[in-house]
Write a protein that holds these residues in place. Structure first.
Motif, short mmCIF file in Angstrom:
data_model
loop_
_atom_site.label_atom_id
_atom_site.label_comp_id
_atom_site.label_asym_id
_atom_site.label_seq_id
_atom_site.Cartn_x
_atom_site.Cartn_y
_atom_site.Cartn_z
N LEU A 181 31.86 34.98 -8.98
CA LEU A 181 31.52 35.32 -7.60
C LEU A 181 30.28 36.21 -7.56
N TYR A 182 30.21 37.15 -8.49
CA TYR A 182 29.04 38.04 -8.55
C TYR A 182 27.77 37.24 -8.85
N ALA A 183 27.88 36.26 -9.77
CA ALA A 183 26.73 35.41 -10.09
C ALA A 183 26.33 34.55 -8.90
N LEU A 184 27.32 34.06 -8.17
CA LEU A 184 27.03 33.22 -7.00
C LEU A 184 26.28 34.01 -5.93
N VAL A 185 26.76 35.22 -5.64
CA VAL A 185 26.12 36.04 -4.60
C VAL A 185 24.75 36.50 -5.04
N GLU A 205 18.04 32.08 -5.42
CA GLU A 205 17.09 32.01 -6.53
C GLU A 205 17.33 30.81 -7.44
N ASP A 206 18.57 30.60 -7.86
CA ASP A 206 18.88 29.57 -8.85
C ASP A 206 19.99 28.68 -8.29
N LEU A 207 19.62 27.48 -7.77
CA LEU A 207 20.59 26.58 -7.15
C LEU A 207 21.60 26.06 -8.17
N ASN A 208 21.12 25.69 -9.36
CA ASN A 208 22.02 25.14 -10.37
C ASN A 208 23.08 26.16 -10.79
N LEU A 209 22.67 27.42 -10.95
CA LEU A 209 23.64 28.45 -11.33
C LEU A 209 24.64 28.70 -10.21
N VAL A 210 24.17 28.66 -8.97
CA VAL A 210 25.08 28.83 -7.84
C VAL A 210 26.12 27.71 -7.80
N ILE A 211 25.67 26.48 -8.03
CA ILE A 211 26.58 25.34 -8.00
C ILE A 211 27.61 25.45 -9.12
N LYS A 212 27.15 25.77 -10.33
CA LYS A 212 28.08 25.91 -11.46
C LYS A 212 29.08 27.03 -11.22
N SER A 213 28.62 28.13 -10.67
CA SER A 213 29.53 29.25 -10.41
C SER A 213 30.57 28.87 -9.36
N ALA A 214 30.13 28.15 -8.32
CA ALA A 214 31.07 27.74 -7.27
C ALA A 214 32.12 26.80 -7.82
N LEU A 215 31.70 25.86 -8.68
CA LEU A 215 32.66 24.90 -9.23
C LEU A 215 33.61 25.56 -10.22
N GLY A 216 33.15 26.59 -10.91
CA GLY A 216 34.04 27.28 -11.84
C GLY A 216 35.15 28.06 -11.15
N LEU A 217 34.96 28.33 -9.85
CA LEU A 217 35.99 29.08 -9.13
C LEU A 217 37.25 28.27 -8.91
N PHE A 218 37.11 26.94 -8.75
CA PHE A 218 38.28 26.13 -8.39
C PHE A 218 39.30 26.01 -9.52
N PRO A 219 38.90 25.63 -10.75
CA PRO A 219 39.93 25.60 -11.82
C PRO A 219 40.49 26.97 -12.14
N ASP A 273 20.30 26.64 -23.78
CA ASP A 273 19.70 27.93 -23.45
C ASP A 273 20.55 28.63 -22.38
N GLN A 274 21.72 29.10 -22.80
CA GLN A 274 22.61 29.84 -21.91
C GLN A 274 23.37 30.87 -22.72
N PRO A 275 23.57 32.06 -22.17
CA PRO A 275 24.20 33.13 -22.96
C PRO A 275 25.70 32.99 -23.12
N LEU A 276 26.37 32.43 -22.10
CA LEU A 276 27.83 32.36 -22.11
C LEU A 276 28.30 30.96 -21.72
N PRO A 277 29.53 30.59 -22.08
CA PRO A 277 30.03 29.26 -21.68
C PRO A 277 30.13 29.08 -20.17
N ALA A 278 30.60 30.10 -19.46
CA ALA A 278 30.78 30.00 -18.01
C ALA A 278 29.58 30.61 -17.29
N PRO A 279 29.23 30.05 -16.12
CA PRO A 279 28.10 30.59 -15.35
C PRO A 279 28.51 31.89 -14.65
N ALA A 280 28.41 33.00 -15.35
CA ALA A 280 28.85 34.28 -14.81
C ALA A 280 27.73 35.31 -14.94
N ASP A 281 27.87 36.35 -14.17
CA ASP A 281 26.93 37.47 -14.21
C ASP A 281 27.72 38.76 -14.00
N PHE A 282 27.08 39.89 -14.41
CA PHE A 282 27.80 41.15 -14.39
C PHE A 282 26.89 42.25 -13.84
#
Length: 379
Positions: A57-61, A66-80, A154-163
Protein backbone atom coordinates in the motif's frame (compact mmCIF):
# COMPACT_ATOMS: atom_id res chain seq x y z
CA UNK A 1 5.13 -48.57 -14.84
CA UNK A 2 3.26 -45.52 -13.60
CA UNK A 3 2.40 -45.63 -9.91
CA UNK A 4 -1.30 -45.59 -9.16
CA UNK A 5 -2.67 -42.50 -7.44
CA UNK A 6 -4.91 -43.60 -4.59
CA UNK A 7 -7.22 -41.62 -2.35
CA UNK A 8 -4.71 -41.85 0.51
CA UNK A 9 -2.02 -40.35 -1.68
CA UNK A 10 -4.35 -37.57 -2.83
CA UNK A 11 -5.13 -36.68 0.78
CA UNK A 12 -1.42 -36.77 1.63
CA UNK A 13 -0.56 -34.39 -1.24
CA UNK A 14 -3.32 -31.93 -0.31
CA UNK A 15 -2.29 -32.12 3.34
CA UNK A 16 1.31 -31.39 2.36
CA UNK A 17 0.26 -28.43 0.20
CA UNK A 18 -1.29 -26.66 3.21
CA UNK A 19 1.36 -27.77 5.69
CA UNK A 20 3.11 -24.38 5.69
CA UNK A 21 0.05 -22.61 7.10
CA UNK A 22 -0.92 -25.35 9.59
CA UNK A 23 -4.39 -25.43 8.04
CA UNK A 24 -5.15 -29.15 8.21
CA UNK A 25 -7.18 -29.71 11.41
CA UNK A 26 -5.56 -31.42 14.35
CA UNK A 27 -6.87 -34.81 15.52
CA UNK A 28 -9.93 -34.55 17.74
CA UNK A 29 -8.01 -35.86 20.75
CA UNK A 30 -5.29 -33.20 20.48
CA UNK A 31 -4.29 -31.34 23.59
CA UNK A 32 -5.20 -27.73 24.28
CA UNK A 33 -1.51 -26.90 24.07
CA UNK A 34 -1.31 -27.96 20.42
CA UNK A 35 -4.49 -26.06 19.63
CA UNK A 36 -3.07 -22.95 21.26
CA UNK A 37 0.18 -23.30 19.30
CA UNK A 38 -1.78 -23.56 16.07
CA UNK A 39 -3.76 -20.41 16.84
CA UNK A 40 -0.60 -18.50 17.80
CA UNK A 41 1.03 -19.62 14.56
CA UNK A 42 -1.91 -18.34 12.54
CA UNK A 43 -1.90 -15.08 14.48
CA UNK A 44 1.79 -14.57 13.64
CA UNK A 45 1.06 -15.44 10.00
CA UNK A 46 -1.66 -12.81 9.94
CA UNK A 47 0.70 -10.15 11.33
CA UNK A 48 3.38 -11.01 8.74
CA UNK A 49 0.84 -10.82 5.92
CA UNK A 50 -0.53 -7.49 7.15
CA UNK A 51 3.03 -6.13 7.17
CA UNK A 52 3.44 -7.08 3.49
CA UNK A 53 0.06 -5.52 2.66
CA UNK A 54 1.14 -2.29 4.39
CA UNK A 55 4.40 -2.17 2.41
CA UNK A 56 2.56 -2.67 -0.91
CA UNK A 57 0.00 0.00 0.00
CA UNK A 58 2.85 2.37 0.80
CA UNK A 59 4.45 1.62 -2.59
CA UNK A 60 1.13 2.16 -4.35
CA UNK A 61 0.52 5.55 -2.74
CA UNK A 62 4.12 6.71 -3.11
CA UNK A 63 4.39 5.86 -6.82
CA UNK A 64 0.82 6.62 -7.83
CA UNK A 65 1.85 9.28 -10.38
CA UNK A 66 5.39 8.16 -11.17
CA UNK A 67 5.60 4.43 -11.97
CA UNK A 68 2.45 2.85 -13.48
CA UNK A 69 3.88 -0.67 -13.64
CA UNK A 70 4.86 -0.61 -9.96
CA UNK A 71 1.43 0.71 -9.00
CA UNK A 72 -0.27 -2.08 -10.94
CA UNK A 73 1.94 -4.78 -9.42
CA UNK A 74 1.39 -3.42 -5.93
CA UNK A 75 -2.38 -3.31 -6.41
CA UNK A 76 -2.48 -6.89 -7.68
CA UNK A 77 -0.34 -8.11 -4.80
CA UNK A 78 -2.95 -6.86 -2.36
CA UNK A 79 -5.61 -9.35 -3.45
CA UNK A 80 -3.83 -12.69 -2.73
CA UNK A 81 -2.46 -11.22 0.50
CA UNK A 82 -5.94 -10.15 1.57
CA UNK A 83 -7.18 -13.62 0.63
CA UNK A 84 -4.78 -15.03 3.20
CA UNK A 85 -6.35 -12.88 5.94
CA UNK A 86 -9.83 -13.99 4.88
CA UNK A 87 -8.93 -17.67 4.98
CA UNK A 88 -7.33 -17.39 8.40
CA UNK A 89 -10.46 -15.78 9.86
CA UNK A 90 -12.67 -18.42 8.23
CA UNK A 91 -10.45 -21.15 9.65
CA UNK A 92 -10.75 -19.65 13.14
CA UNK A 93 -14.54 -19.31 13.07
CA UNK A 94 -15.42 -22.71 11.57
CA UNK A 95 -12.50 -24.75 12.89
CA UNK A 96 -14.61 -27.28 14.79
CA UNK A 97 -16.84 -27.96 11.78
CA UNK A 98 -13.79 -28.28 9.52
CA UNK A 99 -12.21 -30.65 12.03
CA UNK A 100 -15.28 -32.89 12.10
CA UNK A 101 -15.73 -33.18 8.33
CA UNK A 102 -12.00 -33.74 7.80
CA UNK A 103 -11.87 -36.43 10.48
CA UNK A 104 -14.78 -38.27 8.85
CA UNK A 105 -13.13 -38.02 5.44
CA UNK A 106 -9.95 -39.57 6.82
CA UNK A 107 -11.97 -42.29 8.57
CA UNK A 108 -13.74 -43.11 5.32
CA UNK A 109 -10.38 -43.31 3.55
CA UNK A 110 -8.99 -45.65 6.22
CA UNK A 111 -11.98 -48.02 6.10
CA UNK A 112 -12.59 -48.05 2.35
CA UNK A 113 -13.00 -51.50 0.81
CA UNK A 114 -11.09 -52.71 -2.27
CA UNK A 115 -14.10 -52.71 -4.62
CA UNK A 116 -15.03 -49.20 -3.45
CA UNK A 117 -11.50 -48.01 -4.06
CA UNK A 118 -11.73 -49.31 -7.64
CA UNK A 119 -14.87 -47.22 -8.24
CA UNK A 120 -13.22 -44.11 -6.77
CA UNK A 121 -10.13 -44.68 -8.85
CA UNK A 122 -12.04 -45.03 -12.10
CA UNK A 123 -14.76 -42.41 -11.58
CA UNK A 124 -12.94 -39.68 -9.67
CA UNK A 125 -9.20 -39.88 -9.08
CA UNK A 126 -8.22 -40.61 -12.69
CA UNK A 127 -10.36 -37.69 -13.89
CA UNK A 128 -9.57 -35.05 -11.27
CA UNK A 129 -6.10 -35.68 -9.86
CA UNK A 130 -4.20 -34.21 -12.83
CA UNK A 131 -6.12 -30.92 -12.86
CA UNK A 132 -5.88 -30.24 -9.13
CA UNK A 133 -2.29 -31.45 -8.99
CA UNK A 134 -1.41 -29.04 -11.80
CA UNK A 135 -3.11 -26.16 -9.97
CA UNK A 136 -1.22 -26.83 -6.73
CA UNK A 137 2.07 -27.18 -8.59
CA UNK A 138 1.46 -23.95 -10.53
CA UNK A 139 0.93 -21.99 -7.30
CA UNK A 140 4.29 -23.04 -5.91
CA UNK A 141 6.09 -22.75 -9.26
CA UNK A 142 4.83 -19.18 -9.62
CA UNK A 143 6.08 -18.50 -6.12
CA UNK A 144 9.49 -19.93 -7.02
CA UNK A 145 9.64 -17.65 -10.08
CA UNK A 146 8.97 -14.64 -7.85
CA UNK A 147 11.71 -15.69 -5.44
CA UNK A 148 14.39 -15.84 -8.13
CA UNK A 149 13.19 -12.56 -9.67
CA UNK A 150 15.63 -10.33 -7.75
CA UNK A 151 18.56 -12.47 -8.97
CA UNK A 152 17.73 -12.34 -12.70
CA UNK A 153 15.79 -9.06 -12.99
CA UNK A 154 16.46 -5.49 -12.01
CA UNK A 155 14.34 -5.49 -8.86
CA UNK A 156 15.41 -5.47 -5.20
CA UNK A 157 12.65 -7.67 -3.75
CA UNK A 158 10.24 -10.36 -5.00
CA UNK A 159 7.13 -8.31 -4.17
CA UNK A 160 6.52 -4.75 -5.39
CA UNK A 161 6.84 -3.07 -2.00
CA UNK A 162 8.31 0.10 -0.58
CA UNK A 163 9.15 1.28 2.93
CA UNK A 164 9.45 4.56 4.81
CA UNK A 165 13.06 3.58 5.57
CA UNK A 166 16.04 2.47 3.50
CA UNK A 167 15.76 -1.32 3.05
CA UNK A 168 18.49 -1.61 0.43
CA UNK A 169 21.30 -2.22 2.93
CA UNK A 170 22.11 -5.27 5.00
CA UNK A 171 20.75 -6.75 7.19
CA UNK A 172 17.40 -5.08 6.42
CA UNK A 173 17.42 -6.27 2.82
CA UNK A 174 17.90 -9.92 3.82
CA UNK A 175 15.26 -9.66 6.54
CA UNK A 176 12.77 -8.09 4.14
CA UNK A 177 13.53 -10.69 1.48
CA UNK A 178 13.02 -13.57 3.92
CA UNK A 179 9.84 -11.92 5.18
CA UNK A 180 8.38 -11.81 1.68
CA UNK A 181 9.43 -15.42 1.05
CA UNK A 182 7.55 -16.58 4.14
CA UNK A 183 4.42 -14.66 3.18
CA UNK A 184 4.72 -15.90 -0.40
CA UNK A 185 4.77 -19.50 0.84
CA UNK A 186 1.66 -18.74 2.87
CA UNK A 187 -0.10 -17.29 -0.19
CA UNK A 188 0.67 -20.41 -2.26
CA UNK A 189 -0.55 -22.64 0.56
CA UNK A 190 -3.73 -20.62 1.02
CA UNK A 191 -4.46 -20.88 -2.70
CA UNK A 192 -4.06 -24.66 -2.27
CA UNK A 193 -6.95 -24.54 0.21
CA UNK A 194 -9.15 -24.51 -2.89
CA UNK A 195 -7.95 -28.05 -3.62
CA UNK A 196 -8.63 -29.04 0.00
CA UNK A 197 -12.22 -27.79 -0.14
CA UNK A 198 -12.70 -29.44 -3.54
CA UNK A 199 -11.40 -32.70 -2.07
CA UNK A 200 -14.09 -32.59 0.62
CA UNK A 201 -16.76 -32.12 -2.06
CA UNK A 202 -15.39 -34.88 -4.28
CA UNK A 203 -15.24 -37.36 -1.39
CA UNK A 204 -18.89 -36.61 -0.52
CA UNK A 205 -19.83 -37.17 -4.17
CA UNK A 206 -17.90 -40.44 -4.19
CA UNK A 207 -19.77 -41.64 -1.11
CA UNK A 208 -23.08 -40.88 -2.80
CA UNK A 209 -21.87 -42.86 -5.81
CA UNK A 210 -21.01 -45.83 -3.61
CA UNK A 211 -24.40 -45.57 -1.93
CA UNK A 212 -26.21 -45.79 -5.27
CA UNK A 213 -24.20 -48.94 -6.06
CA UNK A 214 -25.21 -50.44 -2.69
CA UNK A 215 -28.89 -49.62 -3.27
CA UNK A 216 -28.85 -51.33 -6.67
CA UNK A 217 -27.41 -54.46 -5.05
CA UNK A 218 -29.95 -54.72 -2.20
CA UNK A 219 -30.75 -58.38 -1.61
CA UNK A 220 -32.69 -58.38 1.66
CA UNK A 221 -34.31 -56.16 4.27
CA UNK A 222 -31.13 -55.93 6.33
CA UNK A 223 -29.17 -54.46 3.41
CA UNK A 224 -31.99 -52.02 2.78
CA UNK A 225 -32.00 -50.79 6.38
CA UNK A 226 -28.24 -50.27 6.22
CA UNK A 227 -28.64 -48.20 3.04
CA UNK A 228 -31.32 -46.05 4.69
CA UNK A 229 -29.07 -45.36 7.68
CA UNK A 230 -26.14 -44.61 5.43
CA UNK A 231 -28.25 -42.24 3.34
CA UNK A 232 -29.50 -40.32 6.37
CA UNK A 233 -25.98 -39.94 7.73
CA UNK A 234 -24.58 -38.98 4.35
CA UNK A 235 -27.17 -36.25 3.83
CA UNK A 236 -26.25 -34.72 7.18
CA UNK A 237 -22.53 -34.97 6.46
CA UNK A 238 -22.92 -33.47 2.98
CA UNK A 239 -24.69 -30.44 4.41
CA UNK A 240 -21.89 -30.00 6.94
CA UNK A 241 -19.33 -30.10 4.14
CA UNK A 242 -21.36 -27.59 2.11
CA UNK A 243 -21.48 -25.20 5.08
CA UNK A 244 -17.73 -25.66 5.61
CA UNK A 245 -16.84 -24.94 1.99
CA UNK A 246 -19.09 -21.88 1.60
CA UNK A 247 -16.95 -19.15 3.24
CA UNK A 248 -13.77 -20.27 1.49
CA UNK A 249 -15.58 -20.42 -1.86
CA UNK A 250 -16.99 -16.95 -1.25
CA UNK A 251 -13.51 -15.56 -0.61
CA UNK A 252 -12.16 -17.20 -3.77
CA UNK A 253 -15.00 -15.87 -5.92
CA UNK A 254 -14.71 -12.36 -4.50
CA UNK A 255 -10.93 -11.95 -4.77
CA UNK A 256 -10.82 -13.67 -8.17
CA UNK A 257 -13.52 -11.34 -9.48
CA UNK A 258 -11.76 -8.20 -8.25
CA UNK A 259 -8.46 -9.45 -9.66
CA UNK A 260 -10.02 -10.17 -13.05
CA UNK A 261 -11.55 -6.69 -13.19
CA UNK A 262 -8.13 -5.19 -12.51
CA UNK A 263 -6.62 -7.48 -15.16
CA UNK A 264 -9.16 -6.10 -17.62
CA UNK A 265 -8.16 -2.54 -16.79
CA UNK A 266 -4.52 -3.44 -17.31
CA UNK A 267 -5.12 -5.03 -20.71
CA UNK A 268 -6.92 -1.96 -22.08
CA UNK A 269 -4.51 0.61 -20.64
CA UNK A 270 -0.91 1.46 -21.40
CA UNK A 271 0.83 -1.28 -19.45
CA UNK A 272 3.94 -2.87 -20.98
CA UNK A 273 3.63 -6.01 -23.11
CA UNK A 274 5.55 -8.32 -20.69
CA UNK A 275 3.28 -7.14 -17.90
CA UNK A 276 0.17 -7.86 -19.98
CA UNK A 277 1.42 -11.37 -20.78
CA UNK A 278 2.07 -12.00 -17.10
CA UNK A 279 -1.42 -10.83 -16.16
CA UNK A 280 -3.06 -13.00 -18.81
CA UNK A 281 -1.48 -16.00 -17.09
CA UNK A 282 -2.71 -14.72 -13.71
CA UNK A 283 -6.21 -14.25 -15.14
CA UNK A 284 -6.36 -17.91 -16.18
CA UNK A 285 -5.15 -18.83 -12.69
CA UNK A 286 -7.99 -16.80 -11.13
CA UNK A 287 -10.56 -18.45 -13.39
CA UNK A 288 -9.21 -21.90 -12.51
CA UNK A 289 -9.65 -21.14 -8.79
CA UNK A 290 -13.39 -20.63 -9.25
CA UNK A 291 -13.61 -23.72 -11.47
CA UNK A 292 -12.00 -25.80 -8.71
CA UNK A 293 -15.21 -25.25 -6.71
CA UNK A 294 -17.78 -25.22 -9.52
CA UNK A 295 -16.82 -28.64 -10.92
CA UNK A 296 -17.28 -30.77 -7.76
CA UNK A 297 -20.29 -28.69 -6.68
CA UNK A 298 -22.01 -29.46 -9.99
CA UNK A 299 -21.25 -33.16 -9.66
CA UNK A 300 -22.54 -33.21 -6.09
CA UNK A 301 -25.88 -31.76 -7.25
CA UNK A 302 -26.39 -34.58 -9.76
CA UNK A 303 -25.00 -37.50 -7.77
CA UNK A 304 -27.01 -36.66 -4.64
CA UNK A 305 -30.15 -36.81 -6.80
CA UNK A 306 -29.14 -40.09 -8.44
CA UNK A 307 -29.91 -41.91 -5.19
CA UNK A 308 -33.61 -41.53 -6.02
CA UNK A 309 -33.08 -43.16 -9.43
CA UNK A 310 -31.16 -46.03 -7.87
CA UNK A 311 -33.95 -46.59 -5.33
CA UNK A 312 -36.62 -46.57 -8.02
CA UNK A 313 -34.69 -49.11 -10.11
CA UNK A 314 -34.85 -51.72 -7.31
CA UNK A 315 -37.48 -54.48 -7.24
CA UNK A 316 -39.71 -52.44 -4.96
CA UNK A 317 -42.87 -53.93 -6.48
CA UNK A 318 -41.93 -57.34 -5.04
CA UNK A 319 -41.36 -55.96 -1.54
CA UNK A 320 -43.61 -55.32 1.41
CA UNK A 321 -45.58 -52.16 2.05
CA UNK A 322 -43.06 -51.11 4.69
CA UNK A 323 -40.25 -51.46 2.14
CA UNK A 324 -42.16 -49.34 -0.36
CA UNK A 325 -42.79 -46.59 2.19
CA UNK A 326 -39.11 -46.45 3.11
CA UNK A 327 -38.13 -46.38 -0.54
CA UNK A 328 -40.57 -43.55 -1.07
CA UNK A 329 -38.90 -41.68 1.80
CA UNK A 330 -35.47 -42.07 0.18
CA UNK A 331 -36.82 -40.84 -3.15
CA UNK A 332 -38.50 -37.82 -1.57
CA UNK A 333 -35.40 -36.85 0.40
CA UNK A 334 -33.30 -37.12 -2.75
CA UNK A 335 -35.53 -34.70 -4.64
CA UNK A 336 -33.70 -31.80 -2.98
CA UNK A 337 -30.05 -32.09 -4.07
CA UNK A 338 -27.09 -30.98 -1.99
CA UNK A 339 -25.94 -27.57 -3.19
CA UNK A 340 -23.06 -25.32 -2.17
CA UNK A 341 -24.94 -22.04 -1.81
CA UNK A 342 -22.72 -19.00 -1.50
CA UNK A 343 -23.68 -16.63 1.34
CA UNK A 344 -24.71 -12.99 0.91
CA UNK A 345 -27.49 -13.87 -1.53
CA UNK A 346 -25.16 -15.19 -4.26
CA UNK A 347 -26.24 -18.19 -6.38
CA UNK A 348 -25.18 -21.77 -5.77
CA UNK A 349 -21.94 -23.06 -7.19
CA UNK A 350 -22.34 -25.11 -10.36
CA UNK A 351 -21.06 -25.24 -13.92
CA UNK A 352 -24.03 -23.11 -14.96
CA UNK A 353 -22.97 -20.52 -12.41
CA UNK A 354 -19.40 -20.74 -13.71
CA UNK A 355 -20.63 -20.13 -17.28
CA UNK A 356 -22.60 -17.08 -16.14
CA UNK A 357 -19.54 -15.97 -14.15
CA UNK A 358 -17.40 -16.08 -17.29
CA UNK A 359 -20.08 -14.25 -19.25
CA UNK A 360 -20.25 -11.51 -16.62
CA UNK A 361 -16.47 -11.09 -16.54
CA UNK A 362 -16.29 -10.76 -20.32
CA UNK A 363 -19.16 -8.26 -20.19
CA UNK A 364 -17.16 -6.19 -17.71
CA UNK A 365 -14.15 -6.33 -20.02
CA UNK A 366 -16.22 -5.21 -23.01
CA UNK A 367 -17.84 -2.37 -21.08
CA UNK A 368 -14.51 -1.13 -19.76
CA UNK A 369 -12.94 -1.28 -23.23
CA UNK A 370 -15.81 0.73 -24.76
CA UNK A 371 -15.63 3.33 -21.99
CA UNK A 372 -11.88 3.61 -22.39
CA UNK A 373 -12.15 4.02 -26.18
CA UNK A 374 -14.84 6.69 -25.84
CA UNK A 375 -12.75 8.58 -23.33
CA UNK A 376 -9.71 8.38 -25.62
CA UNK A 377 -11.74 9.70 -28.59
CA UNK A 378 -13.00 12.65 -26.54
CA UNK A 379 -9.46 13.54 -25.56
Amino acid sequence: MQEKVTLKKVIAVVKLSVFVIWFWPLPQNSSKRKLLCMKLYQFVSMILTIAVIASMLYALVKNLKEDLNLVIKSALGLFPSSHVIWNIWCHIFIYQRLQCVTFEMESFCALIEPHEEVILQRKYINKCASFYGFCIASYYMTLFALFVGPFVLDQPLPAPADFPFDASHQPLRTITYLHQIVVGLQIAAHLSINAFMALLLWVVSARFRLLTEDIREIANTYDFVKCIEKHQHLLKYAREVAYTVRPFALGTVFFSTVSLIVFGLILITGASLPLKIQFIFLAFSALSEVFMYAWPAEHLIHISSDVAHAAFETNWYDGSNNLRKNLQMIILRSQKPIVVALPCGLPSLSLRYYASYLSTIFSYFTTMRIMFEEQSNEI
